[in-house]
Design a protein around this motif. Sequence first.
Motif, PDB file in Angstrom:
ATOM      1  N   ALA A 397       0.841  -1.208   0.000  1.00  0.00           N
ATOM      2  CA  ALA A 397       0.000   0.000   0.000  1.00  0.00           C
ATOM      3  C   ALA A 397       0.874   1.255   0.000  1.00  0.00           C
ATOM      4  O   ALA A 397       0.694   2.169   0.794  1.00  0.00           O
ATOM      5  CB  ALA A 397      -0.941   0.000   1.214  1.00  0.00           C
ATOM      6  N   ARG A 398       1.819   1.289  -0.922  1.00  0.00           N
ATOM      7  CA  ARG A 398       2.863   2.321  -0.954  1.00  0.00           C
ATOM      8  C   ARG A 398       2.696   3.170  -2.214  1.00  0.00           C
ATOM      9  O   ARG A 398       2.892   2.699  -3.330  1.00  0.00           O
ATOM     10  CB  ARG A 398       4.237   1.647  -0.926  1.00  0.00           C
ATOM     11  N   TYR A 399       2.336   4.441  -2.024  1.00  0.00           N
ATOM     12  CA  TYR A 399       2.179   5.360  -3.139  1.00  0.00           C
ATOM     13  C   TYR A 399       3.544   5.924  -3.542  1.00  0.00           C
ATOM     14  O   TYR A 399       4.320   6.363  -2.682  1.00  0.00           O
ATOM     15  CB  TYR A 399       1.241   6.507  -2.771  1.00  0.00           C
ATOM     16  N   LEU A 400       3.820   5.915  -4.839  1.00  0.00           N
ATOM     17  CA  LEU A 400       5.094   6.394  -5.358  1.00  0.00           C
ATOM     18  C   LEU A 400       4.846   7.555  -6.308  1.00  0.00           C
ATOM     19  O   LEU A 400       3.852   7.572  -7.049  1.00  0.00           O
ATOM     20  CB  LEU A 400       5.833   5.274  -6.090  1.00  0.00           C
ATOM     21  N   VAL A 401       5.750   8.519  -6.303  1.00  0.00           N
ATOM     22  CA  VAL A 401       5.623   9.706  -7.150  1.00  0.00           C
ATOM     23  C   VAL A 401       6.728   9.677  -8.201  1.00  0.00           C
ATOM     24  O   VAL A 401       7.907   9.822  -7.868  1.00  0.00           O
ATOM     25  CB  VAL A 401       5.719  10.998  -6.311  1.00  0.00           C
ATOM     26  N   PRO A 402       6.395   9.464  -9.473  1.00  0.00           N
ATOM     27  CA  PRO A 402       7.425   9.421 -10.516  1.00  0.00           C
ATOM     28  C   PRO A 402       8.083  10.784 -10.714  1.00  0.00           C
ATOM     29  O   PRO A 402       7.430  11.829 -10.606  1.00  0.00           O
ATOM     30  CB  PRO A 402       6.640   9.005 -11.771  1.00  0.00           C
ATOM     31  N   ASP A 403       9.363  10.765 -10.995  1.00  0.00           N
ATOM     32  CA  ASP A 403      10.045  11.985 -11.399  1.00  0.00           C
ATOM     33  C   ASP A 403       9.557  12.396 -12.781  1.00  0.00           C
ATOM     34  O   ASP A 403       9.006  11.587 -13.540  1.00  0.00           O
ATOM     35  CB  ASP A 403      11.564  11.766 -11.421  1.00  0.00           C
ATOM     36  N   ARG A 404       9.772  13.643 -13.099  1.00  0.00           N
ATOM     37  CA  ARG A 404       9.325  14.149 -14.399  1.00  0.00           C
ATOM     38  C   ARG A 404       9.960  13.334 -15.529  1.00  0.00           C
ATOM     39  O   ARG A 404      11.184  13.132 -15.554  1.00  0.00           O
ATOM     40  CB  ARG A 404       9.692  15.633 -14.540  1.00  0.00           C
ATOM     41  N   GLY A 405       9.132  12.857 -16.429  1.00  0.00           N
ATOM     42  CA  GLY A 405       9.622  12.098 -17.562  1.00  0.00           C
ATOM     43  C   GLY A 405       9.884  10.633 -17.283  1.00  0.00           C
ATOM     44  O   GLY A 405      10.297   9.900 -18.187  1.00  0.00           O
ATOM     45  N   VAL A 406       9.638  10.171 -16.051  1.00  0.00           N
ATOM     46  CA  VAL A 406       9.874   8.776 -15.676  1.00  0.00           C
ATOM     47  C   VAL A 406       8.522   8.060 -15.592  1.00  0.00           C
ATOM     48  O   VAL A 406       7.587   8.553 -14.952  1.00  0.00           O
ATOM     49  CB  VAL A 406      10.628   8.672 -14.340  1.00  0.00           C
ATOM     50  N   SER A 407       8.420   6.901 -16.210  1.00  0.00           N
ATOM     51  CA  SER A 407       7.159   6.176 -16.238  1.00  0.00           C
ATOM     52  C   SER A 407       6.844   5.589 -14.865  1.00  0.00           C
ATOM     53  O   SER A 407       7.748   5.358 -14.048  1.00  0.00           O
ATOM     54  CB  SER A 407       7.222   5.044 -17.263  1.00  0.00           C
ATOM     55  N   PRO A 408       5.542   5.318 -14.585  1.00  0.00           N
ATOM     56  CA  PRO A 408       5.189   4.647 -13.328  1.00  0.00           C
ATOM     57  C   PRO A 408       5.869   3.288 -13.181  1.00  0.00           C
ATOM     58  O   PRO A 408       6.296   2.913 -12.084  1.00  0.00           O
ATOM     59  CB  PRO A 408       3.670   4.507 -13.425  1.00  0.00           C
ATOM     60  N   GLN A 409       5.989   2.532 -14.295  1.00  0.00           N
ATOM     61  CA  GLN A 409       6.622   1.209 -14.224  1.00  0.00           C
ATOM     62  C   GLN A 409       8.090   1.315 -13.829  1.00  0.00           C
ATOM     63  O   GLN A 409       8.576   0.559 -12.983  1.00  0.00           O
ATOM     64  CB  GLN A 409       6.488   0.493 -15.582  1.00  0.00           C
ATOM     65  N   ARG A 410       8.807   2.267 -14.445  1.00  0.00           N
ATOM     66  CA  ARG A 410      10.216   2.447 -14.100  1.00  0.00           C
ATOM     67  C   ARG A 410      10.364   2.918 -12.645  1.00  0.00           C
ATOM     68  O   ARG A 410      11.313   2.559 -11.955  1.00  0.00           O
ATOM     69  CB  ARG A 410      10.866   3.455 -15.048  1.00  0.00           C
ATOM     70  N   THR A 411       9.375   3.698 -12.182  1.00  0.00           N
ATOM     71  CA  THR A 411       9.416   4.200 -10.800  1.00  0.00           C
ATOM     72  C   THR A 411       9.310   3.068  -9.796  1.00  0.00           C
ATOM     73  O   THR A 411      10.067   2.990  -8.828  1.00  0.00           O
ATOM     74  CB  THR A 411       8.277   5.212 -10.589  1.00  0.00           C
ATOM     75  N   VAL A 412       8.333   2.142 -10.005  1.00  0.00           N
ATOM     76  CA  VAL A 412       8.170   1.041  -9.062  1.00  0.00           C
ATOM     77  C   VAL A 412       9.333   0.049  -9.180  1.00  0.00           C
ATOM     78  O   VAL A 412       9.766  -0.548  -8.191  1.00  0.00           O
ATOM     79  CB  VAL A 412       6.797   0.358  -9.268  1.00  0.00           C
ATOM     80  N   ASP A 413       9.871  -0.116 -10.404  1.00  0.00           N
ATOM     81  CA  ASP A 413      11.049  -0.956 -10.607  1.00  0.00           C
ATOM     82  C   ASP A 413      12.213  -0.438  -9.769  1.00  0.00           C
ATOM     83  O   ASP A 413      12.881  -1.199  -9.042  1.00  0.00           O
ATOM     84  CB  ASP A 413      11.410  -0.953 -12.089  1.00  0.00           C
ATOM     85  N   HIS A 414      12.448   0.876  -9.845  1.00  0.00           N
ATOM     86  CA  HIS A 414      13.574   1.465  -9.103  1.00  0.00           C
ATOM     87  C   HIS A 414      13.368   1.338  -7.593  1.00  0.00           C
ATOM     88  O   HIS A 414      14.308   1.042  -6.844  1.00  0.00           O
ATOM     89  CB  HIS A 414      13.737   2.936  -9.496  1.00  0.00           C
TER      90      HIS A 414
END
Length: 427
Positions: A397-414
């Motif tokens: 239940a962890r909300y993540l905020v992508p950096d500008r230009g970064v996809s949601p998938q890449r954000t959760v991967d990182h």
Amino acid sequence: MLKGSNTPVPNAALRVELGWRAGAGVPDADASALLLVSGKVRSDADFVFYNQPAHSSGAIRHEGKRTTGGRVTDALLVDLARVEPAIETVVLVASADGGTFGHVPDLYIEVQDAAQGTPVARFDNPGATTETAFVLGEFYRRQGAWKFRAVGQGYSSGLEGLATDYGITVDEPQQAAPAPAVAPAPPRATPPAVPPAYTPPPVPQPAAPPPPAAPVRLTKVTLTKAAPSVSLTKQGGTSGALHVNLNWEVRKQFSGWSGKFGRPAAMHSDLDLDLCALYELSDGSKGVVQALGNSFGALHQPPYIHLDGDDRTGAVSTGENLTVNLDHKNSFRRILVFVTIYEGARSFADLHASVTLQPQHGAAIDFSLDECTVPSLVCALALITNTGGDLIVQREARYLVPDRGVSPQRTVDHAYGWGMNWTPGRK
């Protein structure tokens, strides 16, 4: 309808809605159904409830809960045309979880035409005190047609006592019986000598009875911040299909952030959430299952994970559904289930979402998402890890905020160290 009255209903698919008014301190309630012959079930398979959500005939299916306008509903889909001819009665039950029905206001049961959504019958329970289960109504055959009767019979012994009365075998902890006192063995007499030529005939042994069917488990598992994980192995859910369902509803007509000070932006009617899963198998291979790029996975070959489809309603009966084949549990190292906003909103704010993991064997696991207070486009829902052969479900239940230009998938991967290479994709 008044208690004890009856009315004809069509021999068709009907939606049975159990409803009540939500509020602080109001216990949860669950809808269930029992299919009876001469007042009893034929076997435990004739019990449809949250841990056994569908009847083998396809006639009854537990659809789940919704919260709308301060009211909570739990629904069953009953297709009377598919009820087996031997079944005489379908009993419709409400059970309270965490309190008594004396603290559940405005309890009712309503039968609707599933195709049209129009009411067919409704019974408002006249009142309750210490009851923890109710038979609110029943469908019964009369001269080749079906009728609905308003019953309103309460039980103080909960769903367990009610189900037992109808012939269900319920799994419950049993205290070990005290060991019997052991009397000293009498002295053994020396048997008379047997002539060497004589061999006593073998004593025939009775055939071993078949093992009894596994009893029904009424327990539910709700993951919270205080108790965020559970072992599927200890719950008995280590084989068959694990169904993961995400459903949601819009609490307000706002979502996302806009402007210099991050004020919420209007939510579009075409809200589209996507349930996804990152996986890492025991052979080191990694990948993603998602609607984006039509990467729906496969159930009977690697990755043994399949996305059923792409839903835009959030309805409990459909929603976003992912299936994991636990017959190949040794092939998994870890699975991260997450959700992204594809379009229609710029954040999860003002969305009320819940997640249910339903193993084919074992108790259902559910949890709600916390309030979103950041401009998040992706939320990690649950992490399933194989630890020494034990499958552990961890509520994220962890909300993540992508950096500008970064996809949601890449954000959760990182965030979870998957280390995959990502390219743009479309649905």
